[in-house]
Write a protein that holds these residues in place. Sequence first.
Motif, PDB file in Angstrom:
ATOM      1  N   SER A  36      -1.118 -19.860 -11.036  1.00 35.65           N
ATOM      2  CA  SER A  36       0.080 -19.653 -11.252  1.00 35.65           C
ATOM      3  C   SER A  36       1.216 -18.292 -11.390  1.00 35.65           C
ATOM      4  CB  SER A  36       0.933 -20.491 -12.797  1.00 35.65           C
ATOM      5  OG  SER A  36      -0.060 -19.514 -13.647  1.00 35.65           O
ATOM      6  N   ASN A  37       0.244 -17.222 -11.597  1.00 40.16           N
ATOM      7  CA  ASN A  37       0.989 -16.263 -11.725  1.00 40.16           C
ATOM      8  C   ASN A  37      -0.266 -14.850 -11.577  1.00 40.16           C
ATOM      9  OD1 ASN A  37       3.095 -14.567 -12.915  1.00 40.16           O
ATOM     10  ND2 ASN A  37       1.727 -14.089 -14.872  1.00 40.16           N
ATOM     11  N   SER A  38      -0.947 -14.482 -11.463  1.00 35.14           N
ATOM     12  CA  SER A  38      -1.384 -13.071 -11.755  1.00 35.14           C
ATOM     13  C   SER A  38      -2.186 -13.056 -10.708  1.00 35.14           C
ATOM     14  CB  SER A  38      -2.699 -12.893 -13.413  1.00 35.14           C
ATOM     15  OG  SER A  38      -1.864 -12.184 -14.175  1.00 35.14           O
ATOM     16  N   GLY A  39      -2.846 -13.941 -10.518  1.00 34.65           N
ATOM     17  CA  GLY A  39      -3.140 -14.015  -8.562  1.00 34.65           C
ATOM     18  C   GLY A  39      -2.303 -13.984  -7.365  1.00 34.65           C
ATOM     19  N   HIS A  40      -1.205 -14.309  -7.919  1.00 34.51           N
ATOM     20  CA  HIS A  40       0.245 -13.826  -6.621  1.00 34.51           C
ATOM     21  C   HIS A  40      -0.116 -12.164  -6.137  1.00 34.51           C
ATOM     22  CE1 HIS A  40       2.339 -17.556  -7.309  1.00 34.51           C
ATOM     23  NE2 HIS A  40       0.529 -18.029  -7.770  1.00 34.51           N
ATOM     24  N   PHE A  41      -0.661 -11.518  -7.205  1.00 37.88           N
ATOM     25  CA  PHE A  41       0.083  -9.947  -6.724  1.00 37.88           C
ATOM     26  C   PHE A  41      -1.423 -10.058  -6.444  1.00 37.88           C
ATOM     27  CE2 PHE A  41       2.049 -10.314 -10.913  1.00 37.88           C
ATOM     28  CZ  PHE A  41       3.222 -10.347 -10.628  1.00 37.88           C
ATOM     29  N   LEU A  42      -2.425  -9.733  -6.874  1.00 34.60           N
ATOM     30  CA  LEU A  42      -3.622 -10.018  -6.053  1.00 34.60           C
ATOM     31  C   LEU A  42      -4.566 -10.532  -4.668  1.00 34.60           C
ATOM     32  CD1 LEU A  42      -6.266  -8.673  -6.367  1.00 34.60           C
ATOM     33  CD2 LEU A  42      -7.470 -11.087  -7.525  1.00 34.60           C
ATOM     34  N   ILE A  43      -3.498 -11.594  -4.615  1.00 34.19           N
ATOM     35  CA  ILE A  43      -3.631 -12.146  -3.340  1.00 34.19           C
ATOM     36  C   ILE A  43      -2.652 -11.562  -2.148  1.00 34.19           C
ATOM     37  CG2 ILE A  43      -2.918 -14.388  -1.793  1.00 34.19           C
ATOM     38  CD1 ILE A  43      -4.261 -15.840  -4.298  1.00 34.19           C
ATOM     39  N   LEU A  44      -1.421 -11.452  -2.843  1.00 33.51           N
ATOM     40  CA  LEU A  44      -0.644 -10.193  -1.860  1.00 33.51           C
ATOM     41  C   LEU A  44      -1.357  -9.378  -1.434  1.00 33.51           C
ATOM     42  CD1 LEU A  44       2.245 -12.518  -2.514  1.00 33.51           C
ATOM     43  CD2 LEU A  44       1.481 -12.817  -0.383  1.00 33.51           C
ATOM     44  N   LYS A  45      -1.093  -8.127  -2.498  1.00 30.33           N
ATOM     45  CA  LYS A  45      -1.110  -7.319  -2.044  1.00 30.33           C
ATOM     46  C   LYS A  45      -3.417  -7.066  -1.268  1.00 30.33           C
ATOM     47  CE  LYS A  45      -2.268  -2.406  -4.051  1.00 30.33           C
ATOM     48  NZ  LYS A  45      -2.768  -2.235  -2.703  1.00 30.33           N
ATOM     49  N   SER A  46      -3.736  -7.779  -1.075  1.00 29.71           N
ATOM     50  CA  SER A  46      -4.949  -7.379  -0.429  1.00 29.71           C
ATOM     51  C   SER A  46      -4.991  -8.193   1.241  1.00 29.71           C
ATOM     52  CB  SER A  46      -5.843  -8.838  -1.809  1.00 29.71           C
ATOM     53  OG  SER A  46      -6.106  -8.368  -2.693  1.00 29.71           O
ATOM     54  N   PRO A  62     -13.306   1.446  -2.295  1.00 29.22           N
ATOM     55  CA  PRO A  62     -13.414   0.406  -4.012  1.00 29.22           C
ATOM     56  C   PRO A  62     -12.892   0.974  -4.749  1.00 29.22           C
ATOM     57  CG  PRO A  62     -13.819   2.903  -2.983  1.00 29.22           C
ATOM     58  CD  PRO A  62     -13.802   2.606  -2.275  1.00 29.22           C
ATOM     59  N   THR A  63     -11.079   1.222  -4.057  1.00 30.02           N
ATOM     60  CA  THR A  63      -9.870   0.844  -4.533  1.00 30.02           C
ATOM     61  C   THR A  63      -9.610  -0.454  -4.614  1.00 30.02           C
ATOM     62  OG1 THR A  63      -9.119   1.201  -3.062  1.00 30.02           O
ATOM     63  CG2 THR A  63      -8.916   3.616  -4.961  1.00 30.02           C
ATOM     64  N   GLU A  64     -10.099  -1.631  -3.761  1.00 30.89           N
ATOM     65  CA  GLU A  64     -10.062  -2.816  -3.882  1.00 30.89           C
ATOM     66  C   GLU A  64     -10.396  -3.537  -4.687  1.00 30.89           C
ATOM     67  OE1 GLU A  64      -7.656  -3.928  -2.424  1.00 30.89           O
ATOM     68  OE2 GLU A  64      -7.096  -2.700  -0.510  1.00 30.89           O
ATOM     69  N   TYR A  65     -12.241  -3.099  -5.387  1.00 29.05           N
ATOM     70  CA  TYR A  65     -12.621  -4.303  -6.376  1.00 29.05           C
ATOM     71  C   TYR A  65     -11.946  -3.663  -7.874  1.00 29.05           C
ATOM     72  CZ  TYR A  65     -15.553  -4.330  -1.664  1.00 29.05           C
ATOM     73  OH  TYR A  65     -15.671  -4.513  -1.150  1.00 29.05           O
ATOM     74  N   LEU A  66     -11.657  -2.503  -7.618  1.00 27.02           N
ATOM     75  CA  LEU A  66     -10.865  -2.292  -8.875  1.00 27.02           C
ATOM     76  C   LEU A  66      -9.663  -2.234  -8.936  1.00 27.02           C
ATOM     77  CD1 LEU A  66     -11.021   1.921  -9.007  1.00 27.02           C
ATOM     78  CD2 LEU A  66     -12.453   0.207  -9.950  1.00 27.02           C
ATOM     79  N   LEU A  67      -8.751  -3.729  -8.065  1.00 29.94           N
ATOM     80  CA  LEU A  67      -7.768  -3.947  -8.173  1.00 29.94           C
ATOM     81  C   LEU A  67      -8.467  -5.351  -8.605  1.00 29.94           C
ATOM     82  CD1 LEU A  67      -4.655  -4.769  -8.162  1.00 29.94           C
ATOM     83  CD2 LEU A  67      -5.560  -5.199  -5.494  1.00 29.94           C
TER      84      LEU A  67
END
Length: 415
Positions: A36-46, A62-67
């Motif tokens: 509902s919240n935090s995954g939205h940033f991760l999914i859209l930026k990825s 490697p920075t993608e895994y850090l994200l």
Amino acid sequence: MTPTVASSPAISSDPALTHDLSPPPLGLAFRREFLSNSGHFLILKSLADIALYGWRGFVTDPTEYLLIGAMLLQTLYLSRPHPSRFWGNLMGVSLYTLIDLPVDGREFFESPSHGVFWLFSLAIALLQSSRYHWRPQWERWTLPLESVVRMLMVLLFYLVVRAGDQSSQLMNWQWLGQFADENTHFFLMTSLMLVGLLLGMHQLQIVRQQRQLQQTTVLLQNLAEWGLGSHAVMTAVNHPERLAFQQCDRAIVFMDIRGFTHWSEHTDTETVAATLNHYYQQVEPAVSQHHPLRITFTGDEIMAIYASPQQALAAAQAMQQAAAPVLQPHHIGAGCGIHYGTVVEGLFGGDSVRTYTVIGDVVNTAKRLESATPAGEITISDAVYQALHQRVAVKQSHNLNLKGKTEPLTVWRVA
């Protein structure tokens, strides 16, 4: 009074109607926060990075895994009870910045996706802080607005992908104007905002219905505990099969005010009612602190059911200490009796009215022990005395002839 099956409501050890329900399990709260919240940033930026640099560039960076790690930590924090919604929503982007900035150096600030990430993390942090902490009464505005902001986040990440290597165009108002003038883009922008608004209003309705359902659940839970006792309610929720009649060992405590009827006849009704209510208010916490399975008030009589004689004796002593300051000014006192043995426990009653209680000779005997006990004293049966391994200070023992008993019963007066 000589009732052997109590039918009046029991008082819950937590009578408040507004206490919070238990928080959801961590795993469920984690999934709910991510989806509902935090995954939205991760999914859209990825997705934006995959569109810009391809799958190979994404999986080898490697920075993608850090994200991913940063956003999972944010999700974990926001899954806890009562987190700071402001700092929690900035946790992921802050950790990602601190880790990726030394790697990318100056190029970090030139990436438009990073700017979008920060912009919307801050916007969501402010909106959720307002809704949860600062201005909860603004929920009708902030929740739909938050949904619109999430849709705008989709639009801006789309612009980042559309600009591609020419990211400087994102700051070119002429290019942005041309983008907005295209019919397809105008449709995309307005559709996203309208859908976001509709989803936000729908979410607002769901949140309010959930809150109303929680309040109703708490009220029904308290009403059930008042009528059946917390032990019966928890048994019904976790092990409903145990509500059927079963034989078990229980310690029964009866406490009754000596001379209450005679005192009531010579005292005005308001004083009687106030004194009895004060008596309940003082004695009930003493009963509850020793975890009774059931408490019943019937007139000036209190009946409590305990799983062990140790709990019953400790409760009886606490009850006498609580009752004395209330009753002594009126020159009355309460006698207390305890018996221990096998009873039949379960739901008793008809189709419309049922109560969770115990019946049997143990209950009758405990009541008669109480009736034979002077004010301010506690009488225990020999069964209780032996179950306590005789490790209780007693004044004396004597044989008591009880109605319905062929043999005298050995009883002990607690010191």
